[in-house]
Every structure is written in C-alpha cells, then in structure tokens.
Design an enzyme around this catalytic site. Structure first.
Site, PDB file in Angstrom:
ATOM      1  N   GLU A 285       7.315 -17.111  -3.526  1.00 23.51           N
ATOM      2  CA  GLU A 285       7.728 -15.846  -4.335  1.00 23.51           C
ATOM      3  C   GLU A 285       9.399 -15.351  -4.187  1.00 23.51           C
ATOM      4  O   GLU A 285       9.803 -15.277  -5.224  1.00 23.51           O
ATOM      5  CB  GLU A 285       7.039 -14.511  -3.865  1.00 23.51           C
ATOM      6  N   ARG A 286       9.911 -15.740  -3.219  1.00 25.32           N
ATOM      7  CA  ARG A 286      11.388 -15.449  -3.098  1.00 25.32           C
ATOM      8  C   ARG A 286      12.066 -16.289  -3.558  1.00 25.32           C
ATOM      9  O   ARG A 286      13.078 -16.040  -4.210  1.00 25.32           O
ATOM     10  CB  ARG A 286      11.594 -15.122  -1.484  1.00 25.32           C
TER      11      ARG A 286
ATOM     12  N   GLU B 149       0.618  -1.114   0.013  1.00 27.64           N
ATOM     13  CA  GLU B 149      -0.018  -0.140   0.056  1.00 27.64           C
ATOM     14  C   GLU B 149       0.780   1.199  -0.076  1.00 27.64           C
ATOM     15  O   GLU B 149       1.947   1.273   0.396  1.00 27.64           O
ATOM     16  CB  GLU B 149      -0.902   0.224   1.412  1.00 27.64           C
ATOM     17  N   PRO B 150       0.268   2.388  -0.224  1.00 34.05           N
ATOM     18  CA  PRO B 150       1.141   3.590  -0.272  1.00 34.05           C
ATOM     19  C   PRO B 150       1.687   3.750   0.895  1.00 34.05           C
ATOM     20  O   PRO B 150       2.847   4.382   1.127  1.00 34.05           O
ATOM     21  CB  PRO B 150       0.241   4.749  -0.611  1.00 34.05           C
TER      22      PRO B 150
ATOM     23  N   GLY C 225       4.788  -1.109   3.058  1.00 34.47           N
ATOM     24  CA  GLY C 225       5.568  -1.980   1.916  1.00 34.47           C
ATOM     25  C   GLY C 225       6.158  -3.194   2.726  1.00 34.47           C
ATOM     26  O   GLY C 225       5.557  -4.228   3.118  1.00 34.47           O
TER      27      GLY C 225
ATOM     28  N   GLN D  51      30.111  -2.986 -17.769  1.00 36.08           N
ATOM     29  CA  GLN D  51      31.513  -2.257 -17.738  1.00 36.08           C
ATOM     30  C   GLN D  51      32.207  -3.030 -18.851  1.00 36.08           C
ATOM     31  O   GLN D  51      32.914  -2.432 -19.596  1.00 36.08           O
ATOM     32  CB  GLN D  51      32.078  -2.484 -16.451  1.00 36.08           C
TER      33      GLN D  51
ATOM     34  N   THR E 240      12.735  -6.255   0.697  1.00 37.97           N
ATOM     35  CA  THR E 240      14.150  -5.745   0.286  1.00 37.97           C
ATOM     36  C   THR E 240      15.097  -6.577   0.928  1.00 37.97           C
ATOM     37  O   THR E 240      15.122  -7.259   1.716  1.00 37.97           O
ATOM     38  CB  THR E 240      14.079  -4.228   0.812  1.00 37.97           C
TER      39      THR E 240
ATOM     40  N   ILE F 181       1.047  -2.612  -8.007  1.00 42.26           N
ATOM     41  CA  ILE F 181       0.591  -4.220  -8.353  1.00 42.26           C
ATOM     42  C   ILE F 181       1.080  -4.537  -9.880  1.00 42.26           C
ATOM     43  O   ILE F 181       0.394  -3.914 -10.462  1.00 42.26           O
ATOM     44  CB  ILE F 181      -0.901  -3.909  -7.960  1.00 42.26           C
ATOM     45  N   THR F 182       1.802  -5.404  -9.666  1.00 39.47           N
ATOM     46  CA  THR F 182       1.917  -5.999 -11.143  1.00 39.47           C
ATOM     47  C   THR F 182       0.843  -6.685 -11.764  1.00 39.47           C
ATOM     48  O   THR F 182      -0.029  -7.355 -11.106  1.00 39.47           O
ATOM     49  CB  THR F 182       3.205  -7.192 -10.776  1.00 39.47           C
TER      50      THR F 182
HETATM   51  C1  LIG Z   1       8.284  -2.919 -10.047  1.00 38.84           C
HETATM   52  C2  LIG Z   1       7.596  -3.354  -8.520  1.00 38.84           C
HETATM   53  C3  LIG Z   1       6.615  -4.267  -8.641  1.00 38.84           C
HETATM   54  C4  LIG Z   1       5.918  -4.821  -7.457  1.00 38.84           C
HETATM   55  N1  LIG Z   1       4.981  -5.566  -7.725  1.00 38.84           N
HETATM   56  C5  LIG Z   1       4.114  -5.779  -6.410  1.00 38.84           C
HETATM   57  C6  LIG Z   1       2.924  -6.733  -6.363  1.00 38.84           C
HETATM   58  O1  LIG Z   1       2.800  -7.087  -7.450  1.00 38.84           O
HETATM   59  N2  LIG Z   1       2.198  -6.723  -5.404  1.00 38.84           N
HETATM   60  C7  LIG Z   1       2.684  -6.143  -4.210  1.00 38.84           C
HETATM   61  O2  LIG Z   1       1.950  -6.238  -3.207  1.00 38.84           O
HETATM   62  N3  LIG Z   1       3.647  -5.517  -4.097  1.00 38.84           N
HETATM   63  C8  LIG Z   1       4.547  -5.129  -5.199  1.00 38.84           C
HETATM   64  N4  LIG Z   1       5.564  -4.380  -5.010  1.00 38.84           N
HETATM   65  C9  LIG Z   1       6.039  -3.686  -4.017  1.00 38.84           C
HETATM   66  C10 LIG Z   1       7.338  -4.207  -3.016  1.00 38.84           C
HETATM   67  O3  LIG Z   1       7.090  -5.544  -2.649  1.00 38.84           O
HETATM   68  C11 LIG Z   1       7.692  -3.062  -2.191  1.00 38.84           C
HETATM   69  O4  LIG Z   1       7.913  -2.018  -3.088  1.00 38.84           O
HETATM   70  C12 LIG Z   1       8.913  -3.563  -1.366  1.00 38.84           C
HETATM   71  O5  LIG Z   1       8.244  -4.456  -0.256  1.00 38.84           O
HETATM   72  C13 LIG Z   1       9.181  -2.749  -0.484  1.00 38.84           C
HETATM   73  O6  LIG Z   1       8.380  -1.857   0.205  1.00 38.84           O
HETATM   74  P1  LIG Z   1       8.096  -0.199   0.127  1.00 38.84           P
HETATM   75  O7  LIG Z   1       8.380  -0.107  -1.393  1.00 38.84           O
HETATM   76  O8  LIG Z   1       6.936   0.236   0.549  1.00 38.84           O
HETATM   77  O9  LIG Z   1       9.489   0.267   0.764  1.00 38.84           O
HETATM   78  P2  LIG Z   1       9.530   0.709   2.456  1.00 38.84           P
HETATM   79  O10 LIG Z   1       9.018  -0.387   3.141  1.00 38.84           O
HETATM   80  O11 LIG Z   1       8.825   2.058   2.386  1.00 38.84           O
HETATM   81  O12 LIG Z   1      11.094   0.707   2.525  1.00 38.84           O
HETATM   82  C14 LIG Z   1      12.004   1.840   2.322  1.00 38.84           C
HETATM   83  C15 LIG Z   1      13.453   1.479   2.663  1.00 38.84           C
HETATM   84  O13 LIG Z   1      13.274   1.298   4.037  1.00 38.84           O
HETATM   85  C16 LIG Z   1      13.901  -0.093   4.360  1.00 38.84           C
HETATM   86  N5  LIG Z   1      13.527  -0.474   5.573  1.00 38.84           N
HETATM   87  C17 LIG Z   1      12.000  -0.633   5.791  1.00 38.84           C
HETATM   88  N6  LIG Z   1      11.976  -1.397   6.908  1.00 38.84           N
HETATM   89  C18 LIG Z   1      13.103  -1.650   7.456  1.00 38.84           C
HETATM   90  C19 LIG Z   1      13.524  -2.213   8.457  1.00 38.84           C
HETATM   91  N7  LIG Z   1      12.627  -2.939   9.522  1.00 38.84           N
HETATM   92  N8  LIG Z   1      14.852  -2.291   8.873  1.00 38.84           N
HETATM   93  C20 LIG Z   1      15.769  -1.799   7.898  1.00 38.84           C
HETATM   94  N9  LIG Z   1      15.435  -1.240   6.615  1.00 38.84           N
HETATM   95  C21 LIG Z   1      13.930  -1.068   6.434  1.00 38.84           C
HETATM   96  C22 LIG Z   1      13.779  -0.758   3.091  1.00 38.84           C
HETATM   97  O14 LIG Z   1      14.834  -1.787   2.991  1.00 38.84           O
HETATM   98  C23 LIG Z   1      14.012   0.227   2.225  1.00 38.84           C
HETATM   99  O15 LIG Z   1      15.373   0.473   1.852  1.00 38.84           O
HETATM  100  C24 LIG Z   1       6.446  -4.128  -6.425  1.00 38.84           C
HETATM  101  C25 LIG Z   1       7.223  -3.266  -6.202  1.00 38.84           C
HETATM  102  C26 LIG Z   1       7.922  -2.683  -7.419  1.00 38.84           C
HETATM  103  C27 LIG Z   1       8.868  -1.500  -7.332  1.00 38.84           C
END
Ligand SMILES: Cc1cc2nc3c(=O)[nH]c(=O)nc-3n(C[C@H](O)[C@H](O)[C@H](O)COP(=O)(O)OP(=O)(O)OC[C@H]3O[C@@H](n4cnc5c(N)ncnc54)[C@H](O)[C@@H]3O)c2cc1C
Length: 394
Positions: free
Chosen positions: A257-258, A142-143, A146, A351, A380, A172-173
């Site tokens: 998934e992973r 969600e916004p 994540g 490179q 991540t 959402i892919t």
């Molecule tokens: C192209 C694309 C396709 C995707 N497809 C899907 C999909 O089909 N369905 C779906 O549900 N999601 C999807 N995602 C979402 C994806 O799984 C999330 O972007 C991802 O889990 C990270 O969440 P966030 O973007 O909210 O980052 P955030 O959670 O905001 O993280 C930002 C930064 O903070 C760090 N961080 C956060 N928490 C911690 C912690 N506890 N300790 C240390 N560091 C932390 C993260 O590692 C990152 O570096 C997609 C994303 C992309 C970019």
C-alpha cells in the site's frame, strides 16, 4: 573539437527508467488513453457525487483491475511494475479520490486474498474483484486506533463453527459502495501481536452497518465510511490467512500500500508540475512570462529535483520489492519522502498560479487537498520516521 563532437544536454530525451520495458510503456499508453477519455471528463462532477460504480466493471473489462494477478483468476499475469504504471497513470484523471478508491481495491484489499486466501476465497472474492463485479474495501483503522494498529478493539469470538464480530472501523475508503471488506480483528486479547486475525466479510451480512459518509478536506470523489459491526456472524471459512497471524499479514499488506501510495504521489507531483510549467510560460506580469523571473525558474528547479529524487527512491525500492526483498526501511523512506515532496510541490504550484491557484477552476488547490492525505493515510509521516529510526536499532 569538431562540431559533431559537441555533446549537447539531452533535456528532452525520453526518460524511461530501467525497470520498465516496452510492454510497460504500451500498458501505460492504453491506461493513459482510457483515463483521459473515459474518466477525466467526470472529475468535476465526481467531486460532488463521488465517482460512479461503473468504473469498476469497466476497468475490469479492460483488464486493469488484475494487472499483477495470475491469469487463472482472470488477471493479466503482469509483474509488480504494472501496478506502479496503473497508480501513475490514474493521476491523469485529475481526481485523487478516484485513484484512491481504485488503489484500495487493486493494491490494498485484494493482495491479501491472493497471498493468504484459500482457493474458495479466491474464487468467491478475487475473481469477481478482478472483473469489477465485487468492490473491495479494507478495514484496519478504528475510532480509537489508527497509527497504533495493535490497539484495535474489534473482536471476533468463536461460537461453534462460526465467529461473532463486534466493533467499528472508521475512515474506510469504498466503505459505502463495497461488497466485501478485508477486516482486521482481534481473536485473542491476551496474545499480543499473535492475537489478530483477518476476515473476509460480506458487507450485506446482518449486523454490518454503514454509518455516516464522512466529509473530508480532499479526496472528495472517494467515499469514506464509518462502519459498525454488531454481532456479525461469519463461518470459519471467512478467516483469511492464519488465525492469530493477522497483524503480520496486514503489516505485509501495508508495505504494498505504501509503495503504491508513493508512486501515485510522485506521479501526481509530476502532473501538477507539468501543468504549472505551462501556466507559468503563458501567464505574464511586468511585461514578461512569470517563468522568466529567476525566482520562478528556481522554484521549478527545486520541484523538479525533489520529484526526480523521490521517483528514483520509489523505483529502486520497487525493484528490490519486486525481486523478492522485503525492504521495509526503504519503503517507509519512499512513502515518507514522496508524500512530503508531493505536498510541497502542490503548495508551490498554487503559489506560482497566484490567485488562480486558489480558485477551484484551475484545479491546483484540489491537487494539494487530495495529496495532503498522503502524509496521513497508510501510516503517517511520524509513523514512517519511527519505522525508519527503529530499523537502526534505536
Ligand atoms: C481519507 C482517508 C482514507 C482512509 N482510508 C482508510 C481505509 O480505507 N482503511 C483503513 O483502515 N484506514 C483508512 N484511513 C486511516 C488512516 O490510515 C489513518 O488515519 C492513519 O493511519 C492515522 O491514524 P489516526 O487517524 O488514528 O491518527 P492517530 O494515530 O490518532 O495519530 C494522530 C497523530 O499522532 C501521531 N502519532 C501517533 N503515534 C505516534 C508515534 N508512535 N510517534 C509519533 N507520533 C505518533 C500521528 O503521526 C499523528 O500526527 C484513511 C484515512 C483517511 C483520512
């Protein structure tokens, strides 16, 4: 020692891993041929347009969307390694966004239906998904949530024998093309991890709004949606799995998934390595192929070692997963390590290509852009490190 006793290193020998059988290799060959003949020719165009929906029914017709699902639902009844083979061979389309769109359908959105779904849900969603007649997406992110999956806010509130869903999902892919979504919601705000529930929601339901198509660094061939859910009414029969157990269900889904993401990353790294090896042998500078510089040779040696280490970690972990273990620590390690080394390999391949590596024409920069997602999506690097670290009681 007689000449015949001299053992020579067998660098060119086939390196089939013990998890794969002749049947897996036949499957590999047929997926490979299909990918190269029917998908790869469109890769350039799909970067601009996203890949076309016909890929789903075509792959369904060939049996590739249901490799691991039971035959009674139209699947092929194959083992877990068949899913790895698909993820590995899809990289030969040279189109990361396509591989991701298919993987979301086959290995992310549909497994929870197979494992937790009712018979009716399997007939209504899994069977057409395996045929490629219905396209699936998965809504976790969600916004405002994540990495912190437990922070999601999308609410599903009971109203008579229906649920009313409000909230939004992002990144959402397949979100623009999908016929249905496996949606993670909160049904009880006071119940902590026991307050989540999954739903199967038809994307043409009133109140489901496909907002903008998101622009991305890479994976251009996939569509990525911001979705809104405004008073979306679904029947009780749309609950997927147990009410209140959605968090645990989706954590299980994320392990698969992973694994698939890790397998795809290793295969993509190998593919760009192979192409770069060929380039380095053809490109000359200072009167010799660039592959003859020791520094280049060492770059390949470093990359090959990383790829091999990641591959072994993926396969061994997959073997444990396929044999009934739930090796979350090792899955996290495999996902972390494979994603990281794949990005390092793609970067090094740029490179080695020099200026050509920076040009779209050579298609190496795209590999890097596409693979960069792997360190973010499905958890991540930092989240993987947290899972691994905490598994030691830290
Ligand atoms: C192209 C694309 C396709 C995707 N497809 C899907 C999909 O089909 N369905 C779906 O549900 N999601 C999807 N995602 C979402 C994806 O799984 C999330 O972007 C991802 O889990 C990270 O969440 P966030 O973007 O909210 O980052 P955030 O959670 O905001 O993280 C930002 C930064 O903070 C760090 N961080 C956060 N928490 C911690 C912690 N506890 N300790 C240390 N560091 C932390 C993260 O590692 C990152 O570096 C997609 C994303 C992309 C970019």
């Amino acid at each position: 020692m007689a000449a015949t006793d001299v053992l020579k290193p067998d660098h060119a020998g086939a390196r089939r891993h013990f998890i794969f059988t002749d049947e897996h290799e036949q499957l590999r060959e047929s997926i490979h041929n299909f990918v190269v003949k029917e998908l790869r020719p469109h890769a350039e165009k799909w970067e601009e347009t996203t890949f076309e929906d016909w890929v789903f029914p075509r792959m369904g017709e060939l049996g590739f969307l249901g490799l691991t699902y039971p035959e009674e639902y139209g699947g092929q009844g194959g083992d877990y390694y068949c899913a790895l083979v698909l993820a590995e061979e899809m990289v030969h389309a040279n189109c990361g966004g396509l591989g991701m769109g298919i993987a979301v359908h086959t290995d992310m959105a549909t497994p929870p239906i197979h494992l937790f779904g009712t018979e009716q849900q399997k007939q209504d969603y899994l069977v057409p998904a395996i045929k490629g007649q219905k396209i699936a997406c998965l809504g976790i992110t969600e916004p405002d949530a994540g990495s912190d999956v437990a922070g999601i806010k999308t609410r599903a509130v009971k109203d008579g024998d229906e649920y009313v869903i409000n909230g939004s999902k992002t990144y959402i892919t397949n979100g623009h093309r999908a016929d249905f979504i496996v949606l993670v919601t909160k049904t009880d705000v006071d119940a902590g991890y026991d307050g989540f529930t999954l739903f199967l929601v038809d994307m043409d339901s009133p109140g489901v709004i496909r907002e903008k198509k998101l622009q991305k660094l890479g994976m251009h061939a996939s569509d990525t949606a911001l979705l809104a859910f405004q008073d979306v009414r679904v029947p009780e029969s749309a609950v997927l799995g147990q009410i209140g157990k959605g968090f645990y269900h989706i954590m299980w889904e994320l392990q698969g998934e992973r694994m698939i993401g890790a397998a795809g990353a290793v295969a993509a790294a190998q593919h760009v390595f192979d192409r770069t090896l060929q380039y380095a042998q053809e490109r000359t500078a200072f009167g010799r192929p660039i592959s003859k510089f020791q520094v280049t040779r060492h770059k390949f040696a470093e990359m090959a070692t990383k790829i091999e280490a990641a591959r072994q970690l993926v396969y061994t972990t997959a073997w444990r997963f396929a044999n009934g273990e739930y090796p979350v620590r090792e899955i996290s390690m495999a996902k972390l390590y494979a994603s990281r080394i794949a990005v390092e390999v793609a970067d090094e391949c740029i490179q080695i290509h020099g200026g050509a590596g920076y040009m779209r024409e050579y298609d190496v920069e795209r590999v890097w852009r596409d693979l960069r997602l792997n360190r973010i999506g499905a958890g991540t690097d930092e989240v993987m490190l947290e899972v691994i670290g905490k598994s030691y009681g830290l």
